[in-house]
Motif scaffolding. Sequence first.
Motif, mmCIF file in Angstrom:
data_model
loop_
_atom_site.group_PDB
_atom_site.id
_atom_site.type_symbol
_atom_site.label_atom_id
_atom_site.label_comp_id
_atom_site.label_asym_id
_atom_site.label_seq_id
_atom_site.Cartn_x
_atom_site.Cartn_y
_atom_site.Cartn_z
ATOM 1 N N LEU A 22 -3.801 3.328 4.105
ATOM 2 C CA LEU A 22 -2.613 4.154 4.485
ATOM 3 C C LEU A 22 -2.826 3.907 5.923
ATOM 4 C CD1 LEU A 22 0.013 5.762 4.198
ATOM 5 C CD2 LEU A 22 -1.396 7.890 4.351
ATOM 6 N N VAL A 23 -1.538 3.346 6.500
ATOM 7 C CA VAL A 23 -1.452 3.194 7.887
ATOM 8 C C VAL A 23 -0.196 3.781 8.202
ATOM 9 C CG1 VAL A 23 -1.136 1.697 9.840
ATOM 10 C CG2 VAL A 23 -2.679 1.021 7.970
ATOM 11 N N GLY A 24 -0.266 5.012 9.224
ATOM 12 C CA GLY A 24 1.002 5.483 9.824
ATOM 13 C C GLY A 24 1.227 4.884 11.086
ATOM 14 N N VAL A 25 2.567 4.824 11.060
ATOM 15 C CA VAL A 25 3.237 4.166 12.250
ATOM 16 C C VAL A 25 4.437 4.829 12.752
ATOM 17 C CG1 VAL A 25 4.030 1.648 13.384
ATOM 18 C CG2 VAL A 25 2.430 1.749 11.480
ATOM 19 N N ARG A 26 4.587 4.969 14.170
ATOM 20 C CA ARG A 26 5.700 5.557 14.478
ATOM 21 C C ARG A 26 6.436 4.497 15.416
ATOM 22 N NH1 ARG A 26 6.603 11.136 15.249
ATOM 23 N NH2 ARG A 26 4.652 11.559 14.559
ATOM 24 N N ILE A 27 7.823 4.314 15.294
ATOM 25 C CA ILE A 27 8.433 3.215 16.092
ATOM 26 C C ILE A 27 9.834 3.871 16.749
ATOM 27 C CG2 ILE A 27 7.819 1.372 14.408
ATOM 28 C CD1 ILE A 27 10.441 1.736 13.116
ATOM 29 N N GLN A 28 10.055 3.400 17.776
ATOM 30 C CA GLN A 28 11.035 4.018 18.698
ATOM 31 C C GLN A 28 12.362 3.226 18.130
ATOM 32 O OE1 GLN A 28 10.444 5.526 21.326
ATOM 33 N NE2 GLN A 28 8.306 5.802 20.781
ATOM 34 N N PRO A 29 13.572 4.096 18.590
ATOM 35 C CA PRO A 29 14.822 3.939 18.009
ATOM 36 C C PRO A 29 15.295 2.552 17.871
ATOM 37 C CG PRO A 29 14.503 5.888 19.071
ATOM 38 C CD PRO A 29 13.584 5.309 19.330
ATOM 39 N N ASP A 30 14.972 1.640 18.916
ATOM 40 C CA ASP A 30 15.413 0.434 19.238
ATOM 41 C C ASP A 30 14.697 -0.439 18.123
ATOM 42 O OD1 ASP A 30 13.141 0.730 20.628
ATOM 43 O OD2 ASP A 30 13.669 -0.822 21.940
ATOM 44 N N MET A 31 13.532 -0.218 17.899
ATOM 45 C CA MET A 31 12.913 -0.893 16.849
ATOM 46 C C MET A 31 13.123 -0.750 15.657
ATOM 47 S SD MET A 31 8.545 -1.671 16.626
ATOM 48 C CE MET A 31 8.443 -2.575 17.991
ATOM 49 N N ALA A 32 13.313 0.413 15.339
ATOM 50 C CA ALA A 32 13.992 0.933 13.805
ATOM 51 C C ALA A 32 15.289 0.262 13.558
ATOM 52 C CB ALA A 32 14.037 2.391 13.802
ATOM 53 N N LYS A 33 15.997 0.134 14.640
ATOM 54 C CA LYS A 33 17.388 -0.514 14.478
ATOM 55 C C LYS A 33 17.068 -1.963 14.212
ATOM 56 C CE LYS A 33 21.929 -1.488 16.461
ATOM 57 N NZ LYS A 33 21.907 -2.835 15.727
ATOM 58 N N ALA A 34 16.240 -2.607 14.793
ATOM 59 C CA ALA A 34 16.020 -4.137 14.722
ATOM 60 C C ALA A 34 15.316 -4.293 13.330
ATOM 61 C CB ALA A 34 15.033 -4.552 15.771
ATOM 62 N N LEU A 35 14.464 -3.481 12.674
ATOM 63 C CA LEU A 35 13.794 -3.346 11.592
ATOM 64 C C LEU A 35 14.953 -3.238 10.327
ATOM 65 C CD1 LEU A 35 11.300 -3.506 9.560
ATOM 66 C CD2 LEU A 35 11.262 -1.060 9.904
ATOM 67 N N ASP A 36 15.559 -2.290 10.592
ATOM 68 C CA ASP A 36 16.949 -2.111 9.703
ATOM 69 C C ASP A 36 17.916 -3.246 9.583
ATOM 70 O OD1 ASP A 36 15.726 0.402 9.070
ATOM 71 O OD2 ASP A 36 17.099 1.568 10.265
ATOM 72 N N ASP A 37 18.154 -3.831 10.752
ATOM 73 C CA ASP A 37 19.163 -5.058 10.727
ATOM 74 C C ASP A 37 18.369 -6.306 9.909
ATOM 75 O OD1 ASP A 37 20.840 -3.721 12.283
ATOM 76 O OD2 ASP A 37 20.355 -4.526 14.217
ATOM 77 N N TRP A 38 16.903 -6.333 10.112
ATOM 78 C CA TRP A 38 16.644 -7.593 9.505
ATOM 79 C C TRP A 38 16.353 -7.164 7.988
ATOM 80 C CZ3 TRP A 38 11.908 -7.685 6.146
ATOM 81 C CH2 TRP A 38 11.608 -8.898 6.060
ATOM 82 N N ARG A 39 15.947 -5.799 7.524
ATOM 83 C CA ARG A 39 16.124 -5.639 6.139
ATOM 84 C C ARG A 39 17.210 -5.642 5.440
ATOM 85 N NH1 ARG A 39 16.191 -0.653 3.921
ATOM 86 N NH2 ARG A 39 16.833 0.979 5.594
ATOM 87 N N ARG A 40 18.370 -5.435 5.915
ATOM 88 C CA ARG A 40 19.703 -5.671 5.427
ATOM 89 C C ARG A 40 20.064 -6.988 5.202
ATOM 90 N NH1 ARG A 40 21.082 -1.581 9.441
ATOM 91 N NH2 ARG A 40 20.846 0.488 8.396
ATOM 92 N N LYS A 41 19.433 -7.931 5.981
ATOM 93 C CA LYS A 41 19.653 -9.465 5.820
ATOM 94 C C LYS A 41 18.734 -9.835 4.541
ATOM 95 C CE LYS A 41 20.619 -10.117 10.534
ATOM 96 N NZ LYS A 41 20.155 -10.634 11.828
ATOM 97 N N GLN A 42 18.026 -9.294 4.038
ATOM 98 C CA GLN A 42 17.310 -9.759 2.771
ATOM 99 C C GLN A 42 17.815 -9.530 1.646
ATOM 100 O OE1 GLN A 42 14.156 -11.193 4.048
ATOM 101 N NE2 GLN A 42 15.272 -10.497 5.844
ATOM 102 N N ASP A 43 17.640 -10.385 0.630
ATOM 103 C CA ASP A 43 18.508 -10.330 -0.559
ATOM 104 C C ASP A 43 18.286 -9.105 -1.257
ATOM 105 O OD1 ASP A 43 19.609 -12.803 -0.044
ATOM 106 O OD2 ASP A 43 18.036 -13.890 -1.119
ATOM 107 N N ASP A 44 16.987 -8.692 -1.359
ATOM 108 C CA ASP A 44 16.982 -7.491 -2.372
ATOM 109 C C ASP A 44 16.725 -5.926 -1.426
ATOM 110 O OD1 ASP A 44 14.613 -7.966 -0.623
ATOM 111 O OD2 ASP A 44 13.194 -7.781 -2.243
ATOM 112 N N LEU A 45 17.171 -6.155 -0.097
ATOM 113 C CA LEU A 45 17.249 -4.850 0.735
ATOM 114 C C LEU A 45 15.951 -4.038 0.416
ATOM 115 C CD1 LEU A 45 18.699 -3.171 2.656
ATOM 116 C CD2 LEU A 45 20.017 -1.830 0.746
#
Length: 65
Positions: A22-45
Motif C-alpha cells: 500500500l502506497v499513500g500519495v497526496r497530490i496537488q489540485p493541478d496534478m489531480a486535474k491532469a490525472l483526471d483529464d488523462w483518465r477520462r481519455k481512456q476507453d474504460d475510464l
Amino acid sequence: MNDTRHVNMKSPKKRPTVTGDLVGVRIQPDMAKALDDWRRKQDDLPGRPEAIRRLVELGLKVKAK
C-alpha cells in the motif's frame, strides 16, 4: 401502520485477490486535474488508483537519461 423502508444498496466492489504494498500519495489540485483529464481519455475510464498504476507503469518503461 408499519412504515417499512427499503434501501437499495449496491454491493461494494471486491478487492483483488492479489495484494501488494500500500502506497499513500497526496497530490496537488493541478496534478489531480491532469490525472483526471488523462483518465477520462481512456476507453474504460479507470478510477484514480488504476490510472496512477498505469501511469507509473508507463513511466517505468521510459529509459532514464
